[in-house]
Design a protein around this motif. Structure first.
Motif, PDB file in Angstrom:
ATOM      1  N   LEU A 663     -15.594  31.991  -9.866  1.00  0.00           N
ATOM      2  CA  LEU A 663     -16.592  33.011 -10.166  1.00  0.00           C
ATOM      3  C   LEU A 663     -17.409  32.713 -11.422  1.00  0.00           C
ATOM      4  N   VAL A 664     -16.785  32.062 -12.409  1.00  0.00           N
ATOM      5  CA  VAL A 664     -17.464  31.896 -13.701  1.00  0.00           C
ATOM      6  C   VAL A 664     -18.674  30.972 -13.550  1.00  0.00           C
ATOM      7  N   LYS A 665     -19.560  31.089 -14.494  1.00  0.00           N
ATOM      8  CA  LYS A 665     -20.732  30.225 -14.497  1.00  0.00           C
ATOM      9  C   LYS A 665     -20.305  28.789 -14.769  1.00  0.00           C
ATOM     10  N   PRO A 666     -21.032  27.847 -14.223  1.00  0.00           N
ATOM     11  CA  PRO A 666     -20.639  26.431 -14.389  1.00  0.00           C
ATOM     12  C   PRO A 666     -20.471  26.034 -15.850  1.00  0.00           C
ATOM     13  N   GLN A 667     -21.363  26.506 -16.722  1.00  0.00           N
ATOM     14  CA  GLN A 667     -21.283  26.114 -18.113  1.00  0.00           C
ATOM     15  C   GLN A 667     -20.039  26.664 -18.823  1.00  0.00           C
ATOM     16  N   ASN A 668     -19.365  27.653 -18.202  1.00  0.00           N
ATOM     17  CA  ASN A 668     -18.157  28.244 -18.822  1.00  0.00           C
ATOM     18  C   ASN A 668     -16.849  27.694 -18.247  1.00  0.00           C
ATOM     19  N   LEU A 669     -16.967  26.775 -17.284  1.00  0.00           N
ATOM     20  CA  LEU A 669     -15.750  26.240 -16.645  1.00  0.00           C
ATOM     21  C   LEU A 669     -14.842  25.545 -17.663  1.00  0.00           C
ATOM     22  N   GLN A 670     -15.452  24.776 -18.536  1.00  0.00           N
ATOM     23  CA  GLN A 670     -14.651  24.045 -19.515  1.00  0.00           C
ATOM     24  C   GLN A 670     -13.850  24.999 -20.391  1.00  0.00           C
ATOM     25  N   GLU A 671     -14.479  26.086 -20.801  1.00  0.00           N
ATOM     26  CA  GLU A 671     -13.802  27.064 -21.668  1.00  0.00           C
ATOM     27  C   GLU A 671     -12.658  27.753 -20.943  1.00  0.00           C
ATOM     28  N   VAL A 672     -12.868  28.127 -19.660  1.00  0.00           N
ATOM     29  CA  VAL A 672     -11.818  28.810 -18.884  1.00  0.00           C
ATOM     30  C   VAL A 672     -10.650  27.875 -18.628  1.00  0.00           C
ATOM     31  N   CYS A 673     -10.950  26.609 -18.348  1.00  0.00           N
ATOM     32  CA  CYS A 673      -9.869  25.653 -18.038  1.00  0.00           C
ATOM     33  C   CYS A 673      -8.975  25.372 -19.237  1.00  0.00           C
ATOM     34  N   THR A 674      -9.513  25.538 -20.410  1.00  0.00           N
ATOM     35  CA  THR A 674      -8.702  25.287 -21.612  1.00  0.00           C
ATOM     36  C   THR A 674      -8.107  26.572 -22.175  1.00  0.00           C
ATOM     37  N   GLY A 675      -8.187  27.654 -21.414  1.00  0.00           N
ATOM     38  CA  GLY A 675      -7.600  28.916 -21.851  1.00  0.00           C
ATOM     39  C   GLY A 675      -6.078  28.881 -21.838  1.00  0.00           C
ATOM     40  N   LEU A 681      -1.613  23.653 -16.929  1.00  0.00           N
ATOM     41  CA  LEU A 681      -1.554  23.243 -15.524  1.00  0.00           C
ATOM     42  C   LEU A 681      -2.038  21.802 -15.362  1.00  0.00           C
ATOM     43  N   ASP A 682      -1.562  21.192 -14.302  1.00  0.00           N
ATOM     44  CA  ASP A 682      -2.030  19.852 -13.964  1.00  0.00           C
ATOM     45  C   ASP A 682      -3.524  19.905 -13.633  1.00  0.00           C
ATOM     46  N   LYS A 683      -4.286  18.935 -14.131  1.00  0.00           N
ATOM     47  CA  LYS A 683      -5.734  18.939 -13.937  1.00  0.00           C
ATOM     48  C   LYS A 683      -6.113  18.855 -12.466  1.00  0.00           C
ATOM     49  N   SER A 684      -5.226  18.243 -11.655  1.00  0.00           N
ATOM     50  CA  SER A 684      -5.544  18.130 -10.229  1.00  0.00           C
ATOM     51  C   SER A 684      -5.556  19.495  -9.553  1.00  0.00           C
ATOM     52  N   VAL A 685      -4.663  20.388  -9.980  1.00  0.00           N
ATOM     53  CA  VAL A 685      -4.628  21.730  -9.408  1.00  0.00           C
ATOM     54  C   VAL A 685      -5.917  22.471  -9.745  1.00  0.00           C
ATOM     55  N   VAL A 686      -6.329  22.370 -10.994  1.00  0.00           N
ATOM     56  CA  VAL A 686      -7.572  23.025 -11.416  1.00  0.00           C
ATOM     57  C   VAL A 686      -8.757  22.429 -10.653  1.00  0.00           C
ATOM     58  N   ARG A 687      -8.773  21.105 -10.513  1.00  0.00           N
ATOM     59  CA  ARG A 687      -9.877  20.433  -9.828  1.00  0.00           C
ATOM     60  C   ARG A 687      -9.967  20.858  -8.372  1.00  0.00           C
ATOM     61  N   GLN A 688      -8.797  21.006  -7.718  1.00  0.00           N
ATOM     62  CA  GLN A 688      -8.799  21.419  -6.309  1.00  0.00           C
ATOM     63  C   GLN A 688      -9.459  22.784  -6.144  1.00  0.00           C
ATOM     64  N   PHE A 689      -9.183  23.716  -7.064  1.00  0.00           N
ATOM     65  CA  PHE A 689      -9.767  25.042  -6.942  1.00  0.00           C
ATOM     66  C   PHE A 689     -11.275  25.016  -7.225  1.00  0.00           C
ATOM     67  N   ILE A 690     -11.677  24.205  -8.185  1.00  0.00           N
ATOM     68  CA  ILE A 690     -13.109  24.125  -8.473  1.00  0.00           C
ATOM     69  C   ILE A 690     -13.868  23.550  -7.280  1.00  0.00           C
ATOM     70  N   GLN A 691     -13.226  22.632  -6.573  1.00  0.00           N
ATOM     71  CA  GLN A 691     -13.862  22.015  -5.412  1.00  0.00           C
ATOM     72  C   GLN A 691     -14.096  23.005  -4.278  1.00  0.00           C
ATOM     73  N   LEU A 692     -13.439  24.199  -4.339  1.00  0.00           N
ATOM     74  CA  LEU A 692     -13.619  25.194  -3.286  1.00  0.00           C
ATOM     75  C   LEU A 692     -14.924  25.974  -3.463  1.00  0.00           C
ATOM     76  N   TYR A 704     -20.728  19.622 -16.777  1.00  0.00           N
ATOM     77  CA  TYR A 704     -19.848  20.787 -16.969  1.00  0.00           C
ATOM     78  C   TYR A 704     -18.378  20.469 -16.678  1.00  0.00           C
ATOM     79  N   LEU A 705     -18.167  19.473 -15.835  1.00  0.00           N
ATOM     80  CA  LEU A 705     -16.778  19.149 -15.439  1.00  0.00           C
ATOM     81  C   LEU A 705     -16.222  17.961 -16.204  1.00  0.00           C
ATOM     82  N   LYS A 706     -16.914  17.590 -17.241  1.00  0.00           N
ATOM     83  CA  LYS A 706     -16.438  16.453 -18.023  1.00  0.00           C
ATOM     84  C   LYS A 706     -15.072  16.782 -18.644  1.00  0.00           C
ATOM     85  N   GLY A 707     -14.136  15.914 -18.437  1.00  0.00           N
ATOM     86  CA  GLY A 707     -12.770  16.148 -18.947  1.00  0.00           C
ATOM     87  C   GLY A 707     -11.876  16.848 -17.942  1.00  0.00           C
ATOM     88  N   ILE A 708     -12.470  17.425 -16.888  1.00  0.00           N
ATOM     89  CA  ILE A 708     -11.653  18.100 -15.858  1.00  0.00           C
ATOM     90  C   ILE A 708     -11.453  17.188 -14.665  1.00  0.00           C
TER      91      ILE A 708
END
Length: 710
Positions: A663-675, A681-692, A704-708
């Protein structure tokens, strides 16, 4: 005024402060016409009061001096009187000592004179007595029938006749048998006649409860060889009265208490007589009563109850009567009890085993008959597993599952009945078995209970319950009855444990049989727990499988990827799943207890999370759909809060955080992932959900997905 002061001083308790307050109050009242406070008048009042008190003190002092002088004079007067009384008392003591010496002197002379008279009179009285005996002996030595002397024919002179014949009998025993055989026979005949008359007189006195005459006759008879007949006559006549109706136990103790008081007064050896009195009760009365009650063995249950009641009441009777037994007869009553019931106790254990087996078997048959159920062989485990495998792989149902309309075939009432029967049997076993046989008999009875209650009832019901767990194969929510089976099984096991702790373990503890008991029970409980685990696992699997199938077919792709703006609410499929899961959670919490409850709820929650997680992985989400997904996860979170399981709550919290990535804006993905929630969590799990996300390709081309993704 002085009299007023005296009245105030004599009040208890007297307070100086209150006295001054009252004096001040009276002074102010006398000056009530003046408007201002008048300290001079108050001072004058205090001065006058002090003078009055000094005058009163002088009067009281003079009065005290007069009283003290009067007291001193009375004290001197009484002291003089006491001195005179002491002098008179000393004179009386001297006179008493002189009188005592004279009395002792006269008493000594009288005793000396009495001894001299006795020395003169004893030979004379002995000579007179010997002369009488010789005259009586002459009558028995004469040829022909005995001339009856007045002493033997007069009932009033029975005591004198008894003394004479007893001495004649003792003399006759020393006569040579040849020449004096006829005389000895006559003496013995008369001896028996007098003895019989004494016993008859004793019985007559006993009927009228003439204790003194009974005592006199018993003392006389104690010199006769038939003294034992006197004791027997007393016992027989005493025990002729009814023993408190049909139940003789109620009357024995009061009867013994009553007659023990009489025996102590009448007989010189009360302990021996009382022992014989009680012995007669056991050997004749109790033995006959027990044999009559235990004669009918057709109804074995009634026979065992009667045997237990009679034996226990006899033991209690022995305990109550032990106070009347002599110390050398400590174990006599126990031996008598064993003699009474020896024949009945020899075959007790076999009958108890037959009876308990028959009762348990009958209870089972009645139960299944009431359910109109015919027991079948429960060897379908392999077939059940094959059906599940085929239904899962091929998505076809090759056989209908019989759930018996929700009947568990477990009955707490049946279990209680069996446990009550076993408890009664074990109670009898503890009392009626010997110390050596008790552990073995208790184990046999316990084995019967385990066979019928646990193997043939609980284990059979568990097998049926396992077969009745449905296989999730469509949109229809499975009917689950195995949780009820778990609840009833737990109740029955708790009841069994309670019985074993109170009735079985005390019989086998500290014996070699205890290890046998522990081993059998452990094996049985492991079997029960294994089947309970299988049933719970199948039930949870059925529910989770239904959730998976239902979401697969009922969750629309457009729920999470609507083409137009829609209201932000949970999807219909989610609400239906939650609606069906809530009663299941309530049922689990109701039917499972202890540590098992937490384990089952945790397993249920983790499996549900896995299914929902995998289901979301199959979807694509736009912004409106992501809102719907978050609403769905919130509904799931509300549902699983009832589990009260921290692990499951944490899993769904993480899932909710992952859905926020949709739901979050693309520019805020990095901030949410590092919450805090997603950072570990494993980065692959986070990546799988973003890919949806439907805009994932656009986001991927940005930074926006740099580092994820890397």
């Amino acid at each position: 005024m002085l009299s007023q002061y005296m009245e105030e001083f004599e009040q208890e308790p007297f307070e100086v402060g209150e006295f001054i307050e009252r004096l001040t109050w009276r002074t102010n009242n006398e000056l009530q016409n003046s408007e201002d406070f008048n300290p001079v008048a108050l001072h004058d009042t205090f001065i006058q009061t002090i003078k009055d008190l000094k005058i009163l003190q002088e009067k009281q002092q003079s009065k005290c001096e007069r009283l003290e002088e009067s007291l001193r004079q009375e004290k001197e007067s009484h002291a003089k009187k006491i001195d005179k009384l002491q002098e008179r008392h000393q004179v009386a003591i001297d006179c008493f000592s002189q009188l005592d010496e004279k009395i002792n002197s006269v008493a000594g002379k009288i005793m000396h004179l009495g001894e001299q008279l006795e020395n003169v009179n004893t030979p004379r009285s002995r000579s007179v007595e010997a002369q009488k005996l010789l005259s009586y002996m002459a009558e028995f030595l004469m040829a022909g029938p005995v001339i009856v002397n007045d002493i033997f024919s007069d009932a009033q002179r029975l005591h004198e006749a008894a003394d004479v014949i007893q001495k004649l009998y003792a003399i006759s025993q020393d006569l040579p048998p040849g020449k004096f055989a006829e005389s000895k026979r006559k003496i013995e005949k008369k001896y028996d006649e007098v003895e019989r008359r004494l016993i008859e007189e004793f019985a007559t006195a006993q009927k009228s409860e003439d204790i003194e005459r009974m005592k006199t006759l018993a003392q006389i008879l104690s010199q006769f060889k038939g003294y034992a007949q006197c004791v027997d006559a007393y016992i027989e006549q005493s025990q002729m009265q009814p023993y408190s109706g049909k139940d003789i136990f109620n009357g024995i103790v009061p009867m013994c208490k009553h007659h023990y008081e009489i025996i102590k007064k009448v007989f010189a050896n009360p302990q021996q007589v009382m022992s014989k009195f009680i012995l007669n009760i056991y050997q004749l009365k109790l033995h006959q009563y027990a044999m009559t009650k235990l004669d009918d063995k057709k109804d074995e249950e009634k026979y065992l109850r009667t045997l237990y009641e009679l034996y226990s009441r006899t033991l209690k009777l022995s305990s109550d009567l032990q106070v009347y037994m002599s110390t050398i007869d400590d174990d006599l009553l126990q031996k008598l009890t064993q003699q009474i019931f020896m024949k009945n106790l020899s075959g007790y254990s076999d009958m108890e085993i037959r009876c308990l087996t028959a009762k348990c078997s009958t209870e089972l048959e009645k139960f299944y008959s009431s359910k109109k159920h015919q027991k079948t062989q429960t060897t379908k485990g392999f077939r059940r597993n094959m059906e599940v495998l085929i239904a899962t792989r091929a998505n076809i149902n090759i056989a209908a599952i019989e759930d018996y309309g929700g009947e568990t075939f477990l009955s707490e009432e049946l279990a209680i009945n069996m446990l009550q029967e076993a408890k009664a049997s074990l109670k009898r076993c503890r009392l009626l078995s010997t110390e050596a046989e008790l552990p073995g008999n208790a184990i046999k009875l316990n084995d019967i209970l385990l066979r019928f209650l646990m193997h043939e009832h609980v284990d059979y019901a568990l097998e049926l319950g396992l077969q009745a767990v449905p296989i999730a194969e469509g949109k229809v929510f499975p009917q689950l009855y195995f949780f009820d089976v778990v609840q009833k099984t737990n109740i029955i096991v708790h009841l069994l444990d309670k019985l074993c702790n109170t009735s079985v373990i005390p019989c086998v503890s500290n014996t070699p049989k205890y290890s046998d008991y522990v081993f059998k029970k452990r094996i049985l409980m492991e079997q029960i727990e294994t089947k309970l685990d299988q049933g719970l696992d199948r039930s949870i699997s059925a529910v989770i499988s239904w959730v998976k199938v239902y979401l697969q077919y009922e969750q629309k792709k457009t729920d999470y990827k609507p083409e137009t703006d829609v209201d932000t609410i949970a999807s219909a499929a989610c609400l239906q799943v939650v609606q069906n899961l809530q009663p299941v959670i309530v049922q689990i919490k109701k039917c499972v207890d202890g540590e098992n409850l937490q384990n089952v709820l945790t397993e249920f929650g983790t499996r549900l999370h896995r299914v929902i997680y995998d289901h979301l992985q199959t979807m694509q989400f736009n912004t409106a759909g992501a809102m719907c997904a978050i609403c769905d996860v919130n509904e799931y979170r509300k549902c699983i809060r009832e589990l009260e399981c921290p692990l499951v709550t944490q899993l769904f919290d993480i899932l909710h955080a992952l859905c926020n990535l949709l739901l979050v804006k693309p520019q805020n993905l990095q901030e949410v992932c590092t919450g805090d929630t997603l950072n570990y969590l494993d980065k692959s799990v986070v990546r799988q959900f973003i890919q949806l996300r439907t805009d994932f390709r656009i986001i991927k081309s940005t930074n926006y997905l740099k580092g994820i993704i890397e």
